[in-house]
Design an enzyme around this catalytic site. Structure first.
Site, PDB file in Angstrom:
ATOM      1  N   GLU A 165      -2.011  -2.530  26.988  1.00 38.47           N
ATOM      2  CA  GLU A 165      -1.636  -1.895  28.259  1.00 38.47           C
ATOM      3  C   GLU A 165      -2.891  -1.798  29.122  1.00 38.47           C
ATOM      4  O   GLU A 165      -3.996  -1.918  28.601  1.00 38.47           O
ATOM      5  CB  GLU A 165      -1.047  -0.508  28.015  1.00 38.47           C
ATOM      6  CG  GLU A 165      -2.002   0.404  27.299  1.00 38.47           C
ATOM      7  CD  GLU A 165      -1.303   1.624  26.702  1.00 38.47           C
ATOM      8  OE1 GLU A 165      -1.840   2.716  26.856  1.00 38.47           O
ATOM      9  OE2 GLU A 165      -0.240   1.439  26.083  1.00 38.47           O
ATOM     10  N   GLY A 189      -8.659  -4.491  23.102  1.00 43.14           N
ATOM     11  CA  GLY A 189      -8.075  -3.408  22.299  1.00 43.14           C
ATOM     12  C   GLY A 189      -8.787  -2.082  22.445  1.00 43.14           C
ATOM     13  O   GLY A 189      -8.904  -1.331  21.485  1.00 43.14           O
ATOM     14  N   ASN A 201      -5.614  -6.365  26.352  1.00 43.44           N
ATOM     15  CA  ASN A 201      -5.168  -5.065  25.853  1.00 43.44           C
ATOM     16  C   ASN A 201      -3.644  -4.994  25.914  1.00 43.44           C
ATOM     17  O   ASN A 201      -2.998  -5.678  26.708  1.00 43.44           O
ATOM     18  CB  ASN A 201      -5.767  -3.944  26.721  1.00 43.44           C
ATOM     19  CG  ASN A 201      -6.130  -2.715  25.907  1.00 43.44           C
ATOM     20  OD1 ASN A 201      -6.738  -2.826  24.849  1.00 43.44           O
ATOM     21  ND2 ASN A 201      -5.755  -1.550  26.379  1.00 43.44           N
ATOM     22  N   HIS A 236     -20.413   2.777  17.070  1.00 41.20           N
ATOM     23  CA  HIS A 236     -19.950   4.105  16.659  1.00 41.20           C
ATOM     24  C   HIS A 236     -20.146   4.347  15.168  1.00 41.20           C
ATOM     25  O   HIS A 236     -19.557   5.269  14.606  1.00 41.20           O
ATOM     26  CB  HIS A 236     -18.483   4.306  17.066  1.00 41.20           C
ATOM     27  CG  HIS A 236     -18.306   4.471  18.553  1.00 41.20           C
ATOM     28  ND1 HIS A 236     -17.075   4.472  19.179  1.00 41.20           N
ATOM     29  CD2 HIS A 236     -19.214   4.653  19.537  1.00 41.20           C
ATOM     30  CE1 HIS A 236     -17.240   4.640  20.490  1.00 41.20           C
ATOM     31  NE2 HIS A 236     -18.532   4.741  20.724  1.00 41.20           N
ATOM     32  N   ARG A 251      -9.542   7.725   5.632  1.00 41.60           N
ATOM     33  CA  ARG A 251      -9.717   6.510   6.455  1.00 41.60           C
ATOM     34  C   ARG A 251     -10.486   5.446   5.684  1.00 41.60           C
ATOM     35  O   ARG A 251     -10.203   4.255   5.814  1.00 41.60           O
ATOM     36  CB  ARG A 251     -10.405   6.863   7.768  1.00 41.60           C
ATOM     37  CG  ARG A 251      -9.465   7.675   8.677  1.00 41.60           C
ATOM     38  CD  ARG A 251     -10.062   7.960  10.019  1.00 41.60           C
ATOM     39  NE  ARG A 251     -10.346   6.724  10.743  1.00 41.60           N
ATOM     40  CZ  ARG A 251     -11.299   6.600  11.668  1.00 41.60           C
ATOM     41  NH1 ARG A 251     -12.055   7.629  11.978  1.00 41.60           N
ATOM     42  NH2 ARG A 251     -11.478   5.457  12.282  1.00 41.60           N
ATOM     43  N   SER A 311      -9.215   1.479  25.102  1.00 39.93           N
ATOM     44  CA  SER A 311      -8.602   2.182  26.232  1.00 39.93           C
ATOM     45  C   SER A 311      -9.574   2.407  27.387  1.00 39.93           C
ATOM     46  O   SER A 311      -9.180   2.865  28.450  1.00 39.93           O
ATOM     47  CB  SER A 311      -8.055   3.538  25.765  1.00 39.93           C
ATOM     48  OG  SER A 311      -9.096   4.295  25.186  1.00 39.93           O
TER      49      SER A 311
HETATM   50  P1  OAD Z   1      -8.006   3.925  21.744  1.00 39.29           P
HETATM   51  O1  OAD Z   1      -7.002   4.422  20.766  1.00 39.29           O
HETATM   52  O2  OAD Z   1      -8.512   4.869  22.773  1.00 39.29           O
HETATM   53  O3  OAD Z   1      -7.417   2.671  22.515  1.00 39.29           O
HETATM   54  C1  OAD Z   1      -6.822   1.591  21.848  1.00 39.29           C
HETATM   55  C2  OAD Z   1      -6.291   0.629  22.907  1.00 39.29           C
HETATM   56  O4  OAD Z   1      -5.794  -0.503  22.238  1.00 39.29           O
HETATM   57  C3  OAD Z   1      -5.154   1.209  23.757  1.00 39.29           C
HETATM   58  O5  OAD Z   1      -5.438   0.988  25.132  1.00 39.29           O
HETATM   59  C4  OAD Z   1      -3.929   0.379  23.322  1.00 39.29           C
HETATM   60  O6  OAD Z   1      -3.055   0.086  24.404  1.00 39.29           O
HETATM   61  C5  OAD Z   1      -4.573  -0.894  22.833  1.00 39.29           C
HETATM   62  N1  OAD Z   1      -3.823  -1.580  21.781  1.00 39.29           N
HETATM   63  C6  OAD Z   1      -3.030  -1.072  20.813  1.00 39.29           C
HETATM   64  N2  OAD Z   1      -2.574  -2.032  19.996  1.00 39.29           N
HETATM   65  C7  OAD Z   1      -3.113  -3.201  20.463  1.00 39.29           C
HETATM   66  C8  OAD Z   1      -3.045  -4.559  20.041  1.00 39.29           C
HETATM   67  N3  OAD Z   1      -2.335  -4.937  18.978  1.00 39.29           N
HETATM   68  N4  OAD Z   1      -3.724  -5.480  20.767  1.00 39.29           N
HETATM   69  C9  OAD Z   1      -4.442  -5.120  21.854  1.00 39.29           C
HETATM   70  N5  OAD Z   1      -4.539  -3.867  22.291  1.00 39.29           N
HETATM   71  C10 OAD Z   1      -3.901  -2.911  21.605  1.00 39.29           C
HETATM   72  O7  OAD Z   1      -9.207   3.294  20.892  1.00 39.29           O
HETATM   73  P2  OAD Z   1     -10.687   2.946  21.359  1.00 39.29           P
HETATM   74  O8  OAD Z   1     -10.731   2.496  22.765  1.00 39.29           O
HETATM   75  O9  OAD Z   1     -11.271   2.090  20.314  1.00 39.29           O
HETATM   76  O10 OAD Z   1     -14.772   7.036  18.725  1.00 39.29           O
HETATM   77  O11 OAD Z   1     -11.373   4.366  21.273  1.00 39.29           O
HETATM   78  C11 OAD Z   1     -12.735   4.464  21.577  1.00 39.29           C
HETATM   79  C12 OAD Z   1     -13.376   5.509  20.710  1.00 39.29           C
HETATM   80  O12 OAD Z   1     -12.649   6.742  20.863  1.00 39.29           O
HETATM   81  C13 OAD Z   1     -13.305   5.235  19.230  1.00 39.29           C
HETATM   82  O13 OAD Z   1     -14.362   4.410  18.776  1.00 39.29           O
HETATM   83  C14 OAD Z   1     -13.408   6.596  18.631  1.00 39.29           C
HETATM   84  C15 OAD Z   1     -12.499   7.363  19.563  1.00 39.29           C
HETATM   85  O14 OAD Z   1     -12.763   8.684  19.718  1.00 39.29           O
HETATM   86  C16 OAD Z   1     -15.287   7.766  17.714  1.00 39.29           C
HETATM   87  O15 OAD Z   1     -14.636   8.165  16.767  1.00 39.29           O
HETATM   88  C17 OAD Z   1     -16.741   8.044  17.874  1.00 39.29           C
END
Ligand code: OAD
Length: 257
Positions: A225, A197, A223, A118, A68, A199
Site C-alpha cells: 500500500e 515493504g 509496497n 535496527h 520472535r 511503511s
Molecule cells: P511496518 O509494519 O511499519 O510496514 C510494513 C509495510 O509493508 C506496510 O506498509 C505494508 O503495507 C507493507 N507490506 C505488507 N506485506 C507486504 C508484502 N507482502 N509486500 C510488500 N509490502 C508489504 O514495518 P517497517 O516499515 O519495517 O523497528 O517498520 C519499521 C520499523 O518499525 C521496524 O524496523 C521496527 C518497527 O518499530 C524496531 O523494532 C526498531
C-alpha cells in the site's frame, strides 16, 4: 508518483541501494508491525521496544524477542528475498542492502552486502556495558534471565538484552557512515534507490530516500500500500514483494543459487 507496471528496471551498469522493511518477510509468515494484526497492535511499543520498557519488565521483553527468535527460525526466505540476493550477485559492489528487519532472512537467502540498521534478533548484548554483541539463538522464557559476566567480574551486575535498536536509541554511526559513503560513491553512474515493504513511518530509515535523491537517484517504492513517504518516490509499484520483485529486478529464473 505514478503506479507503474512491471517492466524490469534498467539496472545494467547502474548502482542500486535497497531499503527493506517487515513487508518483505510477510510472505514468509512473519508479522509486520503496523498492518492490522501487526506486532504493534498486539503489544505496546514502549513496553517491548524501549530501554525504559526493558528496565520495567525485562521478562516481558525477553519473552517477546525469544518468541520472535523461535518464529524466525521456523520460516524460510521467500521469492522477494531471493530476488534481492540475485540482483546483488549481478551488481556486486554496485549494490547495497539496508534492512530494518532483524530476522536474518536476507542473509539466509544469500544476501552478503547487508547493513542491519535496527540490529539482529540473533545477537545479544549487555544493557550495562559495551560488551561486543555476540551471536545468540537462545530463548529466555523462564524466570532466569541472562546476565553479563563482564559486569560481574568488575563487581557490578547487568542483564543481557537483545541487540535491537529500540525507540529512543541511536543507530550505529558506523552503519550511517557506510550508507552515506555508498550513496556518495561513483556519482557518474545511474543510481536507483528502492524502498520495499516498509511503511516509511520510522526515521531515519524513512529519510534515506531524500539522501539518495539528493545525489540524483531514481526512487522506486515497492509496497502493498502507499507508504507514508510515498510522495518522495518517482515510481510506486503496488504489490507483494515476493510477486513483483523477480520481474522488477530482472532476475526471474535466476533467483536461486
Ligand atoms: P511496518 O509494519 O511499519 O510496514 C510494513 C509495510 O509493508 C506496510 O506498509 C505494508 O503495507 C507493507 N507490506 C505488507 N506485506 C507486504 C508484502 N507482502 N509486500 C510488500 N509490502 C508489504 O514495518 P517497517 O516499515 O519495517 O523497528 O517498520 C519499521 C520499523 O518499525 C521496524 O524496523 C521496527 C518497527 O518499530 C524496531 O523494532 C526498531
Amino acid at each position: 508518483m505514478e503506479v507503474t507496471s512491471l517492466e524490469a528496471l534498467p539496472l545494467d551498469g547502474a548502482r542500486l541501494l535497497i531499503l527493506t522493511g517487515a513487508g518483505v518477510s510477510a510472505e514468509s509468515g512473519l508479522a509486520t508491525f503496523r498492518d492490522s494484526n501487526g506486532l504493534w497492535e498486539q503489544h505496546r511499543v514502549e513496553d517491548v521496544a524501549s530501554p525504559e520498557g526493558f528496565e520495567r519488565d525485562p521478562h516481558l521483553v525477553w519473552k517477546f524477542y525469544s518468541l520472535r527468535r523461535q518464529q524466525a527460525t521456523t520460516v524460510h526466505p521467500n521469492a522477494g528475498h531471493a530476488a534481492i540476493a540475485a540482483v546483488e550477485r549481478r551488481l556486486g559492489d554496485r549494490f547495497l542492502l539496508v534492512t530494518q528487519n532483524v530476522d536474518g532472512l536476507h542473509q539466509r537467502a544469500g544476501s552478503e552486502r547487508v547493513i542491519e540498521i535496527h540490529g539482529s534478533l540473533f545477537r545479544t548484548k549487555c544493557s550495562g556495558c559495551d560488551l561486543e554483541p555476540f551471536d545468540d539463538t537462545a530463548s529466555y522464557l523462564g524466570r532466569i534471565l541472562p546476565t553479563c559476566d563482564r559486569c560481574e567480574a568488575r563487581g557490578g551486575s547487568a542483564l543481557l538484552r537483545p541487540d535491537i535498536v529500540w525507540f529512543g536509541e541511536m543507530l550505529d554511526p558506523g552503519h550511517l557512515r557506510a550508507i552515506d559513503a555508498f550513496i556518495r560513491a561513483d556519482p557518474g553512474r545511474p543510481f536507483f534507490f528502492m524502498a520495499i515493504g516498509t511503511s516509511g513511518a520510522v526515521w531515519p530509515a524513512a529519510g534515506l530516500v531524500n539522501h539518495a535523491r539528493a545525489v540524483g537517484a531514481t526512487a522506486v517504492l515497492v509496497n502493498a500500500e502507499p507508504a507514508e513517504n510515498a510522495s518522495r518516490f518517482h515510481r510506486f509499484v503496488q504489490g507483494k514483494s515476493a510477486e513483483v520483485l523477480p520481474a522488477l529486478l530482472g532476475v526471474e529464473g535466476s533467483a536461486s543459487r
